[in-house]
Scaffold this motif. Structure first.
Motif, PDB file in Angstrom:
ATOM      1  N   GLY A 368     -11.210 -18.787  99.940  1.00  0.00           N
ATOM      2  CA  GLY A 368     -12.088 -19.777 100.188  1.00  0.00           C
ATOM      3  C   GLY A 368     -11.436 -21.267 100.598  1.00  0.00           C
ATOM      4  N   ILE A 369     -10.066 -21.136 101.184  1.00  0.00           N
ATOM      5  CA  ILE A 369      -9.562 -22.306 101.740  1.00  0.00           C
ATOM      6  C   ILE A 369      -9.695 -22.220 103.287  1.00  0.00           C
ATOM      7  N   LYS A 370     -10.235 -23.519 103.931  1.00  0.00           N
ATOM      8  CA  LYS A 370     -10.614 -23.543 105.075  1.00  0.00           C
ATOM      9  C   LYS A 370      -9.121 -24.036 105.891  1.00  0.00           C
ATOM     10  N   HIS A 371      -9.121 -23.705 106.980  1.00  0.00           N
ATOM     11  CA  HIS A 371      -7.825 -24.157 107.804  1.00  0.00           C
ATOM     12  C   HIS A 371      -8.103 -25.750 108.144  1.00  0.00           C
ATOM     13  N   ASN A 372      -7.061 -26.242 108.366  1.00  0.00           N
ATOM     14  CA  ASN A 372      -7.170 -27.580 108.805  1.00  0.00           C
ATOM     15  C   ASN A 372      -6.415 -27.801 110.157  1.00  0.00           C
ATOM     16  N   LEU A 373      -6.274 -29.097 110.588  1.00  0.00           N
ATOM     17  CA  LEU A 373      -5.677 -29.009 112.007  1.00  0.00           C
ATOM     18  C   LEU A 373      -4.205 -28.675 112.115  1.00  0.00           C
ATOM     19  N   LYS A 374      -3.653 -28.699 110.879  1.00  0.00           N
ATOM     20  CA  LYS A 374      -2.004 -28.433 111.147  1.00  0.00           C
ATOM     21  C   LYS A 374      -1.839 -27.005 110.963  1.00  0.00           C
ATOM     22  N   THR A 375      -2.565 -26.181 110.255  1.00  0.00           N
ATOM     23  CA  THR A 375      -2.452 -24.766 110.272  1.00  0.00           C
ATOM     24  C   THR A 375      -2.846 -24.356 111.661  1.00  0.00           C
ATOM     25  N   TYR A 376      -4.075 -24.798 112.159  1.00  0.00           N
ATOM     26  CA  TYR A 376      -4.552 -24.314 113.654  1.00  0.00           C
ATOM     27  C   TYR A 376      -3.478 -24.439 114.721  1.00  0.00           C
ATOM     28  N   SER A 377      -2.750 -25.694 114.537  1.00  0.00           N
ATOM     29  CA  SER A 377      -1.761 -26.019 115.452  1.00  0.00           C
ATOM     30  C   SER A 377      -0.540 -25.071 115.218  1.00  0.00           C
ATOM     31  N   MET A 378      -0.292 -24.782 114.010  1.00  0.00           N
ATOM     32  CA  MET A 378       0.959 -23.892 114.016  1.00  0.00           C
ATOM     33  C   MET A 378       0.682 -22.556 114.643  1.00  0.00           C
ATOM     34  N   ASN A 391      -4.734 -15.769 123.085  1.00  0.00           N
ATOM     35  CA  ASN A 391      -5.013 -15.714 121.843  1.00  0.00           C
ATOM     36  C   ASN A 391      -4.762 -17.198 121.470  1.00  0.00           C
ATOM     37  N   ALA A 392      -3.822 -18.172 122.183  1.00  0.00           N
ATOM     38  CA  ALA A 392      -3.674 -19.420 122.059  1.00  0.00           C
ATOM     39  C   ALA A 392      -5.112 -20.227 121.970  1.00  0.00           C
ATOM     40  N   PHE A 393      -5.644 -20.169 123.222  1.00  0.00           N
ATOM     41  CA  PHE A 393      -7.014 -20.453 123.507  1.00  0.00           C
ATOM     42  C   PHE A 393      -8.071 -20.218 122.623  1.00  0.00           C
ATOM     43  N   ALA A 394      -7.913 -18.865 122.130  1.00  0.00           N
ATOM     44  CA  ALA A 394      -8.988 -18.327 121.239  1.00  0.00           C
ATOM     45  C   ALA A 394      -8.894 -19.016 119.819  1.00  0.00           C
ATOM     46  N   ILE A 395      -7.774 -19.304 119.291  1.00  0.00           N
ATOM     47  CA  ILE A 395      -7.615 -20.177 118.399  1.00  0.00           C
ATOM     48  C   ILE A 395      -8.063 -21.676 118.594  1.00  0.00           C
ATOM     49  N   PHE A 396      -7.958 -22.128 119.649  1.00  0.00           N
ATOM     50  CA  PHE A 396      -8.533 -23.566 120.153  1.00  0.00           C
ATOM     51  C   PHE A 396     -10.014 -23.455 119.772  1.00  0.00           C
ATOM     52  N   GLU A 397     -10.678 -22.379 120.279  1.00  0.00           N
ATOM     53  CA  GLU A 397     -12.023 -22.499 120.268  1.00  0.00           C
ATOM     54  C   GLU A 397     -12.452 -22.253 118.819  1.00  0.00           C
ATOM     55  N   ASP A 398     -11.704 -21.641 117.940  1.00  0.00           N
ATOM     56  CA  ASP A 398     -12.012 -21.485 116.554  1.00  0.00           C
ATOM     57  C   ASP A 398     -11.988 -22.972 115.972  1.00  0.00           C
ATOM     58  N   VAL A 399     -11.064 -23.939 116.556  1.00  0.00           N
ATOM     59  CA  VAL A 399     -11.257 -25.277 115.886  1.00  0.00           C
ATOM     60  C   VAL A 399     -12.331 -26.041 116.019  1.00  0.00           C
ATOM     61  N   ILE A 400     -12.792 -25.537 117.473  1.00  0.00           N
ATOM     62  CA  ILE A 400     -14.239 -26.379 117.808  1.00  0.00           C
ATOM     63  C   ILE A 400     -15.228 -25.696 117.005  1.00  0.00           C
ATOM     64  N   GLU A 401     -15.221 -24.316 116.898  1.00  0.00           N
ATOM     65  CA  GLU A 401     -16.501 -23.904 116.123  1.00  0.00           C
ATOM     66  C   GLU A 401     -16.483 -24.229 114.618  1.00  0.00           C
ATOM     67  N   LEU A 404     -14.121 -29.199 113.790  1.00  0.00           N
ATOM     68  CA  LEU A 404     -13.120 -30.069 113.627  1.00  0.00           C
ATOM     69  C   LEU A 404     -12.652 -30.621 114.878  1.00  0.00           C
ATOM     70  N   LYS A 405     -12.631 -31.966 114.824  1.00  0.00           N
ATOM     71  CA  LYS A 405     -12.154 -32.898 115.815  1.00  0.00           C
ATOM     72  C   LYS A 405     -10.418 -32.701 116.139  1.00  0.00           C
ATOM     73  N   PRO A 406     -10.238 -31.963 117.455  1.00  0.00           N
ATOM     74  CA  PRO A 406      -8.839 -32.083 117.598  1.00  0.00           C
ATOM     75  C   PRO A 406      -8.051 -33.180 117.679  1.00  0.00           C
ATOM     76  N   ASP A 407      -6.779 -33.468 117.240  1.00  0.00           N
ATOM     77  CA  ASP A 407      -6.109 -34.449 117.076  1.00  0.00           C
ATOM     78  C   ASP A 407      -5.213 -34.467 118.415  1.00  0.00           C
ATOM     79  N   VAL A 408      -4.410 -35.414 118.383  1.00  0.00           N
ATOM     80  CA  VAL A 408      -3.309 -35.712 119.388  1.00  0.00           C
ATOM     81  C   VAL A 408      -2.348 -34.362 119.498  1.00  0.00           C
ATOM     82  N   VAL A 409      -1.752 -34.067 118.392  1.00  0.00           N
ATOM     83  CA  VAL A 409      -0.825 -32.672 118.336  1.00  0.00           C
ATOM     84  C   VAL A 409      -1.442 -31.478 118.743  1.00  0.00           C
ATOM     85  N   LEU A 410      -2.581 -31.177 118.366  1.00  0.00           N
ATOM     86  CA  LEU A 410      -3.425 -29.850 119.074  1.00  0.00           C
ATOM     87  C   LEU A 410      -3.719 -30.197 120.334  1.00  0.00           C
TER      88      LEU A 410
END
Length: 814
Positions: A368-378, A391-401, A404-410
């Motif tokens: 029940g714990i959701k990803h944050n921007l840091k875990t997605y970036s990892m 797969n890298a771009f697939a994770i980025f699409e998961d961020v958008i879905e 979450l609003k991508p930050d500079v690091v992402l």
């Protein structure tokens, strides 16, 4: 009866304070420090109290109190009273022992106020306004800490700030890391005659610690000690944490021990700071000792300490210990958070085990714990390291879905992915998208783009991105220029790379050791040893740090040009400076001797590696096998293959290619064919160089040897046809000479082999025309009778060792 009466009688209260004196007729503009300086001659002063006017905070009302401290406080006060009537800054002072009158009046007023008497109005309008301003200031600091202007305005509205108000403002600036404004408020407080106490000093030290300026923090500590203010546990915790942030574990340990020696009751906060310091420097043995020490002292570790330990094990890539701490965290009753799972994801992505990182990701989601921007970036960063762009771009699409609003690091990681796959236009478009989202790109955003264009030789585009970076408000740093230099070095455009150094000088940016090391690598690749030594000398003259990577570049230049004696001199200099030789250094040296076919020197280096405990890798063994093959010692080459397999190092395509080339040199094509079959049985896929080398070896002996050589040629031809391999025209001309000797009028072999020739072969009629390649091959006599052409120099598998990617993370730096 008498005892009851005495029990019911009112208790006498003495309002006098020992060691306290009244000082009257003071100059109206005098400051506390001047009063303290005068009366300190009679004994140590605990405090100076000046009664200020309500209308002007800079002016006192002409009297105050001096309170002496320590065991001699009473005697000090009595000595000071003897100086009643002394002249002080143009006024005759009145000095008396405190009779407690003022405290008695205040106590009586408080008693009447509690009894509900309305005879006296205790709070004026001025007091009410001041108290309201102070409460408003505290409220804004707690509720709107990001609104800097509102905080400053609310502080300025306080008509007469107290020490507590100044301390709160210093603390506010300290949390923001704004040490200059924190110091400004601190000095403003002292200018008003308010002496700082332990709390205010601690807040100022915290400001310097957050800003990582530990020299100024220690200067505050020295000032505290001069003013006889004892440090608290909080002060020690801040100092230890400050040194931990700059990875100075030695200083952190020193202050931690001082806190222990003062018999302060240590808590989990200061232990967490010192443990973090050692985890930052990868000293996990000491960190483990500190955790055990906490447990022995009965101090419960917080979840943050577990996260710190997991991060420390991540730094040393110790997966097993990281998992042990994670299990221990759950055993102690803590519920793993997104940070806990993030530590596990981080250790797996850093070790290249992205599949396990994805398992942790699913485990986290099932809890029940959701990803944050840091875990997605990892996760994105892990796939980028594996060059798995999809797969890298697939994770980025998961961020958008996930909304979450991508930050500079992402965004920076996404740009790295586009640059890695060579889609530079999409990388530039991503920068535009960042700016539309009102995210300010950093120099890290532009560096991979600049490097990508420079690596492709598109210097015009690289410089355009460089200017775009400047227009975006990013000031070019030495790392940005290093990206330009690195791209040019990889394309071996050394003149342009040197011009970048001139541009750095004009921009006022000094090259660092990585800049010069990249330049040295470039000159080493082109075999210009003189230039490599020139820039090595520049590093020395400019006082830059000479590390193992600098010496690697210099050794590479020496070995590339065959100057092995110079290489030995470089290794001696490394020894005098106590710089240990790692696997990469030994690989360069062994390859240098392999170029000269000196198997004895190469074998001696292999023995030195074993003695120093340096483990050979696949490149080490491949280079040594190359030296054996060039020396004609195929027995030792075969033994080395067995040795590397016994040590858990599996031969790769380049290793087998080297061995096949050796059997070809030894005029034993049947052994080369057997080696080729072993390579395929091991699951390796032959490349173009293997086919060229093996085919040339077999063709040279097909006329004289047994029938299985002839069938082997046909088999290899069919394999080449099946995978669509086409040779170049020079190779086709060379092989055609052997075909004419084997089948003068043509045949099955000629018909099959010609299917691997280029399409232009059909219009190529003059078989006697010799290209530069053919002329060169006639001089390369490997067999007894015929010259064997092996396409090795072009593919740089053996003689071009510098192109073998030994350590992508260590050869060049941004």
């Amino acid at each position: 009866m008498g005892s009851n009466e005495s029990r019911g009688a009112p208790k006498f209260v003495d309002f006098r304070q020992e060691g306290k004196i009244f000082v009257g007729n003071l100059p109206l503009r005098i400051k506390k420090d001047k009063i303290a300086e005068f009366f300190r001659q009679f004994g140590p002063i605990k405090n100076v109290v000046l009664i200020k006017g309500h209308d002007d905070p800079e002016r006192n009302v002409g009297f105050g109190f001096v309170i002496y401290g320590g065991p001699t406080a009473v005697n000090s006060a009595e000595k000071a009273v003897e100086f009643d009537g002394v002249e002080f800054h143009g006024r005759v002072l009145t000095v008396k022992l405190d009779d407690g009158r003022r405290l008695k009046v205040k106590t009586e007023e408080r008693r009447r106020w509690l009894a509900g008497s309305d005879d006296v109005e205790y709070r004026s309008k001025w007091h009410e306004d001041r108290e309201g301003s102070r409460k408003e200031f505290k409220r804004i600091v707690e509720t709107e800490p990001d609104n800097w202007q509102a905080v400053v305005r609310s502080f300025e509205r306080i008509k007469k700030p107290s020490r507590r108000d100044f301390g709160l403002m210093v603390n506010y600036y300290g949390r923001r890391g704004d040490m200059h404004r924190a110091r400004e408020v601190f000095e403003n407080m002292r200018a008003r005659g308010i002496e700082p106490n332990l709390h205010v000093y601690t807040n100022l030290i915290h400001a310097y610690a957050v800003a990582k300026d530990m020299d100024e923090a220690l200067s505050c500590v020295r000032k505290m000690k001069e003013e006889n203010i004892e440090m608290s546990l909080v002060t020690y915790s801040i100092i230890v944490g400050g040194f931990a942030k700059i990875a100075d574990a030695k200083s952190a340990e020193s202050w931690f021990k001082e806190a222990k020696e003062k018999d302060l009751t240590l808590n989990a906060i200061i232990y967490g700071s010192i443990i973090y310091a050692h985890c930052q420097t990868c000293n996990m043995v000491r960190a483990e000792d500190l955790v055990r020490e906490m447990e022995e002292e009965g101090i419960d570790a917080s979840i943050d300490i577990y996260h710190t330990m997991m991060d420390g094990y991540t730094n040393i890539s110790n997966e097993e210990k990281c998992l042990t701490v994670f299990d221990r965290l759950k055993e102690c009753g803590f519920t793993p958070s997104v940070i806990s799972y993030g530590c596990l994801i981080n250790v797996y992505t850093k070790m290249g085990k992205v599949s396990k990182a994805l398992e942790v990701s699913k485990m986290m989601e099932s809890s029940g714990i959701k990803h944050n921007l840091k875990t997605y970036s990892m996760l994105i960063n892990g796939f980028i390291k594996l060059s798995d762009w999809a797969n890298a771009f697939a994770i980025f699409e998961d961020v958008i879905e996930a909304g979450l609003k991508p930050d500079v690091v992402l965004y920076n990681n996404v740009i790295r992915a586009f640059c890695g796959m060579g889609n530079m236009d999409r990388a530039v478009c991503t920068v535009d998208e960042m700016q539309k989202q009102r995210l300010r790109p950093s120099t890290r955003t532009f560096m991979p783009i600049i490097h990508g264009f420079a690596k492709r030789g598109e210097m015009k585009r690289a410089l355009e991105i460089f200017d775009m970076m400047r227009r975006s408000g990013c000031i070019p740093t030495v790392h940005t220029y290093n990206a330009l230099v690195l791209g040019l070095v990889e394309k071996r455009q050394m003149e342009k790379a040197v011009k970048v150094l001139d541009e750095m000088s004009l921009a006022g940016v000094d090259p660092n050791e990585h800049t010069y090391t990249n330049i040295m690598h470039g000159y080493a690749s082109v075999g210009d040893t003189g230039k490599a030594f020139e820039y090595f000398s520049k590093m020395k003259n400019e006082g830059l740090e000479l590390d193992v990577f600098s010496y690697q570049a210099l050794l590479k230049a020496c070995c590339k040009s065959g100057r092995m004696q110079s290489a030995l001199a470089v290794t001696k200099e490394m020894s005098t400076k106590s710089i240990p030789r790692n696997t990469f250094v030994y690989n360069i040296l062994i390859d240098g001797w392999a170029r000269r076919g000196d198997v004895w020197e190469a074998a001696d280096l292999m023995q030195q590696m074993k003695q120093e405990g340096v483990l050979p890798d696949i490149h080490t063994y491949t280079s040594f096998i190359s030296s054996c093959c060039k020396a004609g010692d195929m027995l030792r080459a075969t033994t080395t293959i067995e040795e590397m397999e016994a040590n858990g190092v599996k031969p790769n395509v380049k290793t087998y290619t080297t061995l096949i080339h050796g059997w070809a040199r030894a005029s034993l094509p049947e052994k080369a064919l057997r080696c080729f079959k072993e390579m395929k049985l091991s699951g390796l896929k032959p490349d173009k160089a293997v086919y060229h080398c093996l085919m040339t070896s077999l063709l040279s002996r097909a006329k004289f040897t047994e029938e299985y050589i002839y069938s082997g040629i046909l088999s290899i031809c069919k394999e080449m046809i099946d995978i669509g391999l086409t040779v170049d025209m020079g190779t086709a001309v060379h092989w055609s000479k052997y075909l004419r000797r084997i089948e003068r009028t043509g045949g099955e072999l000629t018909e099959t082999l010609q299917k691997t020739f280029p399409p232009a072969w059909n219009s190529y009629h003059n078989f006697d025309v010799k290209s530069d390649r053919t002329k060169r091959d006639d001089n390369d006599i490997i067999g007894d009778d015929d010259g064997i052409y092996c396409d090795y120099d072009r593919n740089d598998h053996i003689d071009g060792y510098e192109d073998i990617d030994q350590s992508e993370d260590h050869r060049f730096w941004f």
